[in-house]
Design an enzyme around this catalytic site. Structure first.
Site, PDB file in Angstrom:
ATOM      1  N   HIS A  17       0.973  -1.228   0.091  1.00 26.16           N
ATOM      2  CA  HIS A  17      -0.119   0.262  -0.277  1.00 26.16           C
ATOM      3  C   HIS A  17       0.711   1.168  -0.221  1.00 26.16           C
ATOM      4  CE1 HIS A  17       0.588   0.047   4.755  1.00 26.16           C
ATOM      5  NE2 HIS A  17       0.311  -0.621   4.751  1.00 26.16           N
ATOM      6  N   ASP A  27      -0.071   3.969   1.390  1.00 23.48           N
ATOM      7  CA  ASP A  27      -0.360   5.302   1.943  1.00 23.48           C
ATOM      8  C   ASP A  27       0.217   4.818   2.970  1.00 23.48           C
ATOM      9  OD1 ASP A  27      -1.846   2.963   2.862  1.00 23.48           O
ATOM     10  OD2 ASP A  27      -3.956   3.930   4.138  1.00 23.48           O
ATOM     11  N   ASP A  50       6.071   0.383   7.038  1.00 18.10           N
ATOM     12  CA  ASP A  50       4.731   0.056   6.539  1.00 18.10           C
ATOM     13  C   ASP A  50       3.990   1.471   6.104  1.00 18.10           C
ATOM     14  OD1 ASP A  50       2.004  -0.720   6.378  1.00 18.10           O
ATOM     15  OD2 ASP A  50       1.474   0.132   8.156  1.00 18.10           O
ATOM     16  N   GLU A 103      -5.087   1.236   2.905  1.00 21.00           N
ATOM     17  CA  GLU A 103      -5.078   0.312   3.833  1.00 21.00           C
ATOM     18  C   GLU A 103      -4.241   1.259   4.979  1.00 21.00           C
ATOM     19  OE1 GLU A 103      -3.008  -2.470   5.973  1.00 21.00           O
ATOM     20  OE2 GLU A 103      -2.637  -1.033   5.279  1.00 21.00           O
ATOM     21  N   GLU A 104      -4.338   1.746   5.393  1.00 23.62           N
ATOM     22  CA  GLU A 104      -4.781   2.977   6.644  1.00 23.62           C
ATOM     23  C   GLU A 104      -5.856   2.903   7.705  1.00 23.62           C
ATOM     24  OE1 GLU A 104      -2.363   1.577   8.774  1.00 23.62           O
ATOM     25  OE2 GLU A 104      -0.401   1.776   7.935  1.00 23.62           O
ATOM     26  N   HIS A 106       4.230   2.763  12.521  1.00 23.52           N
ATOM     27  CA  HIS A 106       3.502   3.875  13.119  1.00 23.52           C
ATOM     28  C   HIS A 106       3.580   4.531  14.219  1.00 23.52           C
ATOM     29  CE1 HIS A 106      -0.833   1.205  11.422  1.00 23.52           C
ATOM     30  NE2 HIS A 106       0.281   1.317  10.318  1.00 23.52           N
TER      31      HIS A 106
END
Length: 346
Positions: A67, A69, A91, A121-122, A317
């Site tokens: 992904h 994003d 990520d 995705e997030e 994150h």
């Protein structure tokens, strides 16, 4: 030449810092369009930009999916030796670059694969849901999430997001005979389940809103629950318990993504384990407590699906995202070796 370590590391250093310099939180994936046009042209991959600002590179019956994003909060990219820092390094831009480089090499060698660089995705997984709506089936799907480079993910838990609205008669606080906040607090305590085992249901309140005035008891209260459950749990039973506890309240199901579990003895899992061993590392089987696009895309995989990718998942994150050239190099080799081994099974 294409599998030589120096060549692959050169490509990683060429693409990843530039990708990290483009801030793409959920909803802003369009900012990466020029980058994908450039990388697709240089690596001789076809490119399709979808309505959700996802990017499909190449065209084949195996799907490598990551992904574009990231979570919010830009981190200025920097390089220290062979370590690259930046938002999304782990990520999911690091794994995505690994997949794109692997796909370019595979396509040159006659193995046609598609890379899906998906959006959102997030957030609500608009990119994965778009792929699901398109409906194309793939023999194998590999989801590029950070799995500590040597881990193979065979299971993700499902998620249910609930908004619950409860109402009551408001009263002056000095003479109130009841209080909605107090009543709902008891229900929240009765419902909440935290620090549970993997196969136990996790029910966590994340939002609570109630009250408007300093001297009046509230007439309504809203609580949001984040519920996680494995394939061994029953969604119907979970919801039955919620409805029983919050009888008389309005319960709105905001999102429901079912869990996914892959047979550890399936061809795709065994092939990835062997591919990691081929690089002289010890593979591990992982079960993730969260949810990913693997949950959404599982029904598009005709023969198998799993998640694998470079990067330390404990850095996801955080403000300390970093990834090494070696991690991405190893993962790129694993992707290539695994797909070459899966090819005769298609």
């Amino acid at each position: 030449m294409f599998l030589e370590k120096d060549y692959l590391k050169l490509k990683i250093k060429q693409f990843l810092p530039e990708f990290l310099s483009i801030y793409t939180p959920s909803g802003e994936e369009y900012k990466a369009k020029d980058f994908f046009e450039k990388i697709a042209s240089e690596l001789d991959l076809s490119l399709q930009v979808t309505s959700t600002n996802s990017y499909l590179l190449g065209d084949g019956d195996i799907l490598l999916v990551g992904h574009v994003d990231t979570v919010p909060g830009f981190i200025n990219p920097k390089e220290e030796g062979e370590i690259i820092y930046g938002r999304g390094a782990v990520d999911d831009k690091g794994p995505l670059i690994s997949m794109i480089i692997a796909a370019s090499i595979l396509n040159k060698n006659g193995y046609s694969v598609t890379v899906g660089a998906l959006s959102d995705e997030e957030n609500k997984s608009k990119g994965a849901r778009e792929i699901l709506r398109i409906g194309k089936k793939y023999d194998y799907i590999i989801v590029g999430e950070p799995t500590n480079t040597f881990g193979v993910v065979v299971e993700y838990r499902g998620v249910i997001h609930l908004d619950i609205l409860c109402r009551a008669r408001s009263e002056h606080s000095s003479s109130a005979t009841s209080n909605l906040i107090f009543e709902i607090a008891k229900k929240i305590i009765n419902t909440t389940r935290i620090n549970t085992g993997y196969d136990d249901v996790s029910i966590v309140p994340t939002i609570f809103k109630s009250g408007e005035y300093l001297n009046v008891t509230p007439s309504n209260a809203v609580v949001h629950f984040d519920i996680r459950y494995s394939v061994r749990n029953s969604k119907d039973q979970i919801m039955s318990e919620i409805h029983r506890e919050f009888e008389g309240c309005e319960i709105h199901e905001v999102e429901d993504i079912s869990p996914v579990k892959v047979d550890v003895n399936s061809d795709i899992v065994k092939v990835f384990m062997r591919s990691i061993i081929k690089e002289n590392y010890k593979p591990t089987i992982l079960r993730k407590r969260g949810t990913s696009d693997m949950n959404i895309l599982k029904d598009l995989a005709l023969k198998g699906i799993l998640a694998y990718g470079p990067g330390n998942s404990s850095l996801e994150h955080t403000d300390h995202e970093k990834i090494s050239l070696d991690e991405i190099f190893i993962a790129t080799k694993v992707y290539i070796n695994a797909i070459e081994a899966l090819w005769p099974k298609m």
